[in-house]
Design a protein around this motif. Structure first.
Motif, PDB file in Angstrom:
ATOM      1  N   PRO A   9       0.831  -1.215   0.000  1.00  0.00           N
ATOM      2  CA  PRO A   9       0.000   0.000   0.000  1.00  0.00           C
ATOM      3  C   PRO A   9       0.867   1.266   0.000  1.00  0.00           C
ATOM      4  CG  PRO A   9      -0.748  -1.547   1.667  1.00  0.00           C
ATOM      5  CD  PRO A   9       0.570  -2.059   1.169  1.00  0.00           C
ATOM      6  N   LEU A  10       0.431   2.276  -0.721  1.00  0.00           N
ATOM      7  CA  LEU A  10       1.159   3.542  -0.782  1.00  0.00           C
ATOM      8  C   LEU A  10       0.339   4.593  -0.044  1.00  0.00           C
ATOM      9  CD1 LEU A  10       2.958   5.141  -3.779  1.00  0.00           C
ATOM     10  CD2 LEU A  10       1.254   6.476  -2.547  1.00  0.00           C
ATOM     11  N   ARG A  11       0.987   5.276   0.897  1.00  0.00           N
ATOM     12  CA  ARG A  11       0.300   6.329   1.654  1.00  0.00           C
ATOM     13  C   ARG A  11       1.066   7.632   1.495  1.00  0.00           C
ATOM     14  NH1 ARG A  11      -0.332   1.812   4.822  1.00  0.00           N
ATOM     15  NH2 ARG A  11      -2.536   1.282   5.129  1.00  0.00           N
ATOM     16  N   ILE A  12       0.320   8.706   1.212  1.00  0.00           N
ATOM     17  CA  ILE A  12       0.959  10.020   1.088  1.00  0.00           C
ATOM     18  C   ILE A  12      -0.069  11.079   1.471  1.00  0.00           C
ATOM     19  CG2 ILE A  12       0.369  10.254  -1.380  1.00  0.00           C
ATOM     20  CD1 ILE A  12       3.143  11.658  -1.723  1.00  0.00           C
ATOM     21  N   ARG A  21       2.622  23.337  -6.266  1.00  0.00           N
ATOM     22  CA  ARG A  21       3.846  22.726  -6.813  1.00  0.00           C
ATOM     23  C   ARG A  21       3.516  21.810  -7.984  1.00  0.00           C
ATOM     24  NH1 ARG A  21       4.783  21.806  -1.625  1.00  0.00           N
ATOM     25  NH2 ARG A  21       4.797  19.545  -1.859  1.00  0.00           N
ATOM     26  N   TYR A  22       2.421  21.036  -7.858  1.00  0.00           N
ATOM     27  CA  TYR A  22       2.063  20.135  -8.952  1.00  0.00           C
ATOM     28  C   TYR A  22       1.641  20.939 -10.180  1.00  0.00           C
ATOM     29  CZ  TYR A  22       0.201  16.530 -11.877  1.00  0.00           C
ATOM     30  OH  TYR A  22      -0.024  15.725 -12.971  1.00  0.00           O
ATOM     31  N   ALA A  23       0.940  22.054  -9.972  1.00  0.00           N
ATOM     32  CA  ALA A  23       0.549  22.896 -11.105  1.00  0.00           C
ATOM     33  C   ALA A  23       1.801  23.363 -11.852  1.00  0.00           C
ATOM     34  CB  ALA A  23      -0.273  24.097 -10.629  1.00  0.00           C
ATOM     35  N   THR A  54      -3.316  12.461  -8.488  1.00  0.00           N
ATOM     36  CA  THR A  54      -3.788  11.258  -7.793  1.00  0.00           C
ATOM     37  C   THR A  54      -3.463  10.017  -8.628  1.00  0.00           C
ATOM     38  OG1 THR A  54      -5.563  12.637  -6.925  1.00  0.00           O
ATOM     39  CG2 THR A  54      -5.771  10.276  -6.592  1.00  0.00           C
ATOM     40  N   MET A  55      -3.648  10.144  -9.959  1.00  0.00           N
ATOM     41  CA  MET A  55      -3.291   9.022 -10.836  1.00  0.00           C
ATOM     42  C   MET A  55      -1.794   8.708 -10.740  1.00  0.00           C
ATOM     43  SD  MET A  55      -3.936   8.683 -14.937  1.00  0.00           S
ATOM     44  CE  MET A  55      -3.501   7.178 -15.851  1.00  0.00           C
ATOM     45  N   ALA A  56      -0.969   9.765 -10.555  1.00  0.00           N
ATOM     46  CA  ALA A  56       0.474   9.541 -10.406  1.00  0.00           C
ATOM     47  C   ALA A  56       0.777   8.714  -9.153  1.00  0.00           C
ATOM     48  CB  ALA A  56       1.226  10.876 -10.367  1.00  0.00           C
ATOM     49  N   GLN A  57      -0.052   8.867  -8.105  1.00  0.00           N
ATOM     50  CA  GLN A  57       0.142   8.044  -6.898  1.00  0.00           C
ATOM     51  C   GLN A  57      -0.215   6.579  -7.181  1.00  0.00           C
ATOM     52  OE1 GLN A  57       1.888   9.554  -4.779  1.00  0.00           O
ATOM     53  NE2 GLN A  57       1.513  11.492  -5.840  1.00  0.00           N
ATOM     54  N   VAL A  58      -1.258   6.380  -7.986  1.00  0.00           N
ATOM     55  CA  VAL A  58      -1.612   5.004  -8.376  1.00  0.00           C
ATOM     56  C   VAL A  58      -0.470   4.403  -9.207  1.00  0.00           C
ATOM     57  CG1 VAL A  58      -3.256   3.563  -9.646  1.00  0.00           C
ATOM     58  CG2 VAL A  58      -4.088   5.506  -8.289  1.00  0.00           C
ATOM     59  N   ALA A  59       0.104   5.231 -10.092  1.00  0.00           N
ATOM     60  CA  ALA A  59       1.230   4.758 -10.908  1.00  0.00           C
ATOM     61  C   ALA A  59       2.430   4.398 -10.035  1.00  0.00           C
ATOM     62  CB  ALA A  59       1.619   5.834 -11.932  1.00  0.00           C
ATOM     63  N   ARG A  60       2.696   5.234  -9.014  1.00  0.00           N
ATOM     64  CA  ARG A  60       3.838   4.967  -8.123  1.00  0.00           C
ATOM     65  C   ARG A  60       3.666   3.661  -7.363  1.00  0.00           C
ATOM     66  NH1 ARG A  60       6.195   7.681  -3.975  1.00  0.00           N
ATOM     67  NH2 ARG A  60       4.284   8.722  -3.277  1.00  0.00           N
ATOM     68  N   ALA A  61       2.409   3.373  -6.989  1.00  0.00           N
ATOM     69  CA  ALA A  61       2.175   2.110  -6.268  1.00  0.00           C
ATOM     70  C   ALA A  61       2.534   0.916  -7.173  1.00  0.00           C
ATOM     71  CB  ALA A  61       0.721   2.022  -5.808  1.00  0.00           C
TER      72      ALA A  61
ATOM     73  N   VAL B  31       5.420  14.840  -7.123  1.00  0.00           N
ATOM     74  CA  VAL B  31       4.544  13.676  -6.928  1.00  0.00           C
ATOM     75  C   VAL B  31       5.076  12.715  -5.865  1.00  0.00           C
ATOM     76  CG1 VAL B  31       3.545  13.790  -9.246  1.00  0.00           C
ATOM     77  CG2 VAL B  31       5.546  12.313  -8.843  1.00  0.00           C
ATOM     78  N   GLY B  32       6.213  13.064  -5.252  1.00  0.00           N
ATOM     79  CA  GLY B  32       6.710  12.244  -4.150  1.00  0.00           C
ATOM     80  C   GLY B  32       7.534  11.043  -4.585  1.00  0.00           C
ATOM     81  N   GLU B  33       8.072  11.078  -5.820  1.00  0.00           N
ATOM     82  CA  GLU B  33       8.920   9.968  -6.269  1.00  0.00           C
ATOM     83  C   GLU B  33      10.190   9.895  -5.424  1.00  0.00           C
ATOM     84  OE1 GLU B  33       8.899   7.459  -8.088  1.00  0.00           O
ATOM     85  OE2 GLU B  33       7.298   7.708  -9.572  1.00  0.00           O
ATOM     86  N   THR B  34      10.590   8.689  -5.073  1.00  0.00           N
ATOM     87  CA  THR B  34      11.830   8.525  -4.328  1.00  0.00           C
ATOM     88  C   THR B  34      12.849   7.686  -5.101  1.00  0.00           C
ATOM     89  OG1 THR B  34      10.842   6.621  -3.227  1.00  0.00           O
ATOM     90  CG2 THR B  34      10.732   8.734  -2.062  1.00  0.00           C
ATOM     91  N   ASN B  35      12.440   7.081  -6.220  1.00  0.00           N
ATOM     92  CA  ASN B  35      13.357   6.241  -6.995  1.00  0.00           C
ATOM     93  C   ASN B  35      14.489   7.120  -7.562  1.00  0.00           C
ATOM     94  OD1 ASN B  35      14.603   4.670  -9.022  1.00  0.00           O
ATOM     95  ND2 ASN B  35      12.734   3.483  -9.318  1.00  0.00           N
ATOM     96  N   PRO B  36      15.750   6.794  -7.216  1.00  0.00           N
ATOM     97  CA  PRO B  36      16.872   7.643  -7.661  1.00  0.00           C
ATOM     98  C   PRO B  36      17.016   7.726  -9.179  1.00  0.00           C
ATOM     99  CG  PRO B  36      17.665   5.664  -6.511  1.00  0.00           C
ATOM    100  CD  PRO B  36      16.187   5.709  -6.321  1.00  0.00           C
TER     101      PRO B  36
END
Lengths: 129, 146
Positions: A9-12, A21-23, A54-61, B31-36
């Protein structure tokens, strides 16, 4: 990965100024994300998160579980409801299928305050073997 | 609301975006990426890449210069004040790294009326200098009818 396996699970928690910042990072300056007064004027509770953040968080997971940026081959999401800053987002996902060519298919969702703001997110991952 | 289906298939002029190292890092931090691989040139080179690697969702950044004008096209006539982003799909090819120029072409794939709302689906196709398709996007926008 096998069918039924869960993604880590990814939590942020996006902070108060995250949408600004995202804009800047994305180039999407729609005022509903960055201007509290404007958001109220168009009937929103306040500034809302960019759906693509939010989709970027799904991608990161997916990439965090799946072996980095090159592993994510497809991601499809439906936006439902609105995300807001300063409340934790949680992305959860499950492996639904492993195809013969090694492609791992997952289904994920993103919740905030027990509401699903992204549901039925389907991803395809290609893992190094 | 009336939807102009005559505009289906309309294709917009390609837009080229030069992917910068600091832009990737700025996006990755946002977006909070941590991958180097996204943040550290040495780590990216050790991983076999020429420079820092764009996170997959960085596609938003190199697509927008092409997608944005399509959303505001007068012939398509989207009422921006009533538009919500209904869904998004990306399919990725080879990863994008800093220093590449990515050219994106956007077209209106579908326009229809559904339950009083307008449904507009745009397709973006992004290619790298080698001619590989690095990303295909389907952008579904809903315009709430009055």
């Amino acid at each position: 990965m096998q069918p039924g396996d869960e993604l880590e699970p990814l939590r942020i928690t996006p902070d108060k100024y995250l949408t600004v910042r995202y804009a800047g990072a994305s180039g999407d300056f729609n005022p509903i994300h960055i201007d509290e007064e404007f958001a109220h004027e168009v009937g929103l509770p306040g500034r809302i998160l960019h759906g693509l953040y939010t989709m970027a968080q799904v991608a990161r997971a997916q990439t965090d579980s799946g072996g980095g940026p090159a592993s994510l081959k497809r991601l499809s999401v439906q936006f439902r409801g609105m995300g807001v800053p300063e409340v934790e987002l949680t992305v959860t996902g499950t492996v639904t299928e492993v195809r013969e060519d090694g492609t791992v298919v997952t289904e994920s969702s993103c919740e905030q305050d027990r509401k699903r703001i992204i549901r039925n997110a389907e991803a395809e991952l290609r893992l190094e073997r | 609301m009336p939807v102009n289906t005559a505009a289906i298939g309309k294709t917009f002029a390609p837009a080229t975006y030069a992917v910068g190292r600091e832009k990737i890092r700025e996006y990755a931090h946002a977006v909070g990426e941590t991958n180097p691989l996204h943040l550290d040139v040495d780590a990216a080179r050790a991983g076999g890449y020429d420079d820092v690697v764009a996170p997959p969702m960085f596609a938003v950044v190199y697509c927008l210069p092409s997608v944005w004008p399509a959303l505001f096209d007068e012939e398509i006539g989207i009422d921006f004040g009533h538009m919500v982003h209904g869904g998004q799909e990306f399919e990725w090819g080879p990863v994008v790294v800093a220093g590449e120029e990515i050219t994106t072409t956007t077209s209106l794939k579908d326009a229809s009326e559904r339950r009083g709302n307008g449904l507009f689906v745009f397709e973006s196709v992004s290619v790298n200098p080698a001619g590989d398709t690095v990303c295909t996007g389907l952008w579904t926008n809903i315009v709430r009818g009055g």
